[in-house]
Write an enzyme that holds these catalytic residues in place. Structure first.
Site, short mmCIF file in Angstrom:
data_model
loop_
_atom_site.label_atom_id
_atom_site.label_comp_id
_atom_site.label_asym_id
_atom_site.label_seq_id
_atom_site.Cartn_x
_atom_site.Cartn_y
_atom_site.Cartn_z
N HIS A 1 0.82 -1.23 0.00
CA HIS A 1 0.00 0.00 0.00
C HIS A 1 0.85 1.27 0.00
O HIS A 1 0.31 2.37 0.15
CB HIS A 1 -0.96 0.01 1.20
CG HIS A 1 -2.16 -0.85 0.99
ND1 HIS A 1 -3.21 -0.49 0.16
CD2 HIS A 1 -2.48 -2.08 1.48
CE1 HIS A 1 -4.12 -1.45 0.16
NE2 HIS A 1 -3.70 -2.44 0.95
N HIS B 1 1.14 -7.91 6.54
CA HIS B 1 0.30 -7.89 5.34
C HIS B 1 -1.01 -8.65 5.47
O HIS B 1 -2.03 -8.18 4.98
CB HIS B 1 1.04 -8.38 4.08
CG HIS B 1 0.18 -8.41 2.85
ND1 HIS B 1 -0.29 -7.26 2.24
CD2 HIS B 1 -0.35 -9.44 2.14
CE1 HIS B 1 -1.04 -7.59 1.19
NE2 HIS B 1 -1.09 -8.90 1.11
FE LIG Z 1 -0.04 -5.13 2.61
FE LIG Z 2 -1.65 -3.91 5.59
#
Ligand SMILES: [Fe+2]
Ligand SMILES: [Fe+2]
Length: 276
Positions: free
Chosen positions: A68, A192
């Site tokens: 991101h 993540h």
């Molecule tokens: Fe991520």
């Molecule tokens: Fe994340």
């Protein structure tokens, strides 16, 4: 040295958790350095210089990221000039920013347990932080295994205390990556997936490992987002706006204790603390 690593901070609830819970965690664990994954800290998507400054003001020493990274265009400023801000190492050559950094840490200054007696005078130590991203079920990047081997070799010329945030989806990729680095780094902690796994451990070579540290933010949610729009997308296949949820805010992460001389991990402890 005692490190607190904070799993992906999601939006303003996640930032509030850091603000409210970090002072107590620092005190009770005698923390020396705080590392946080900030890839979702701006409304769930990316990070800006203002939000990074906010996290630094709460006591975060270094911020790691992941896929991101690019969600907010202002991130370019951080990549250009902020030494405490990391992006995954394995973007192509020429990508702005840095995948690793070395910090000077005053160890022992916030200790409140019996160790204080053994280390009356705080000592300055170097800790390296390395941010790498996986490739399985993720956007394709350079080979994280090959690049990390070289980078760790380079970092070890300066310090044996090395913390790695491996931002990846697949458990096999995470475990294999950490097994490769066992004995070469102090810790490999995954981020993540936003879900804490139950496999925190110390590998035979002395590397602390944990597949995923979870996320810091609202847990009455789907990975930090409001439940309804996510469910609607699964039901209809149509795109939805995923707002950050609000309730049951937790700080997720790990406290890792490292032997200063050898850089090997002594202990890894899962953290899941609730905001009052
Ligand atoms: Fe991520
Ligand atoms: Fe994340």
């Amino acid at each position: 040295m005692k490190i607190l690593f904070i799993g992906d901070i999601v939006g303003s609830p996640g930032r509030r958790a850091v603000k409210e819970l970090l002072p107590n965690l620092r005190q009770s664990h005698g923390l020396d350095v705080i590392i946080a994954n900030g890839e979702n800290s701006a409304g769930g998507n990316g990070i800006t210089p203002d939000i990074a400054a906010e996290l630094f003001s709460y006591g975060v020493d270094a911020i790691t990221t992941g896929d991101h990274l690019w969600d907010q265009k202002e991130v370019m400023e951080l990549l250009a000039s902020e030494k405490r801000f990391l992006r995954p190492l394995n973007y192509p050559p020429g990508t702005p920013g840095q995948g690793s950094a070395i910090f000077e840490v005053k160890v022992g200054s916030s200790r409140c347990d019996d160790r204080t007696a053994r280390r009356a005078v705080p000592t300055n130590l170097s800790v390296a932080v390395l941010n790498v991203q996986g490739r399985t079920f993720m956007p394709p990047l350079e080979n994280p295994f090959l690049l990390a081997l070289d980078e760790v070799k380079r970092l070890r010329q300066q310090t044996k205390i090395i913390f790695v945030d491996f931002h990846a989806e697949a458990t096999s990729e995470k475990i294999a990556f950490a097994r490769m680095l066992d004995g070469q780094v102090s810790a490999v902690v995954g981020t993540h997936t936003h879900v804490q796994t139950a496999d925190e451990q110390i590998f035979p070579g002395g590397t602390a490992y944990w597949t995923d540290a979870g996320f810091t933010g609202p847990h009455e949610s789907v990975l930090g987002r409001e439940i309804e729009p996510v469910l609607k997308r699964f039901l209809t296949g149509m795109p939805q706006r995923f707002e950050v949820a609000k309730d049951r805010v937790l700080l997720h992460g790990a406290v890792i204790e490292i032997d200063d001389a050898s850089g090997k991990a002594v202990k890894i402890q899962r953290v899941s603390e609730s905001v009052a």
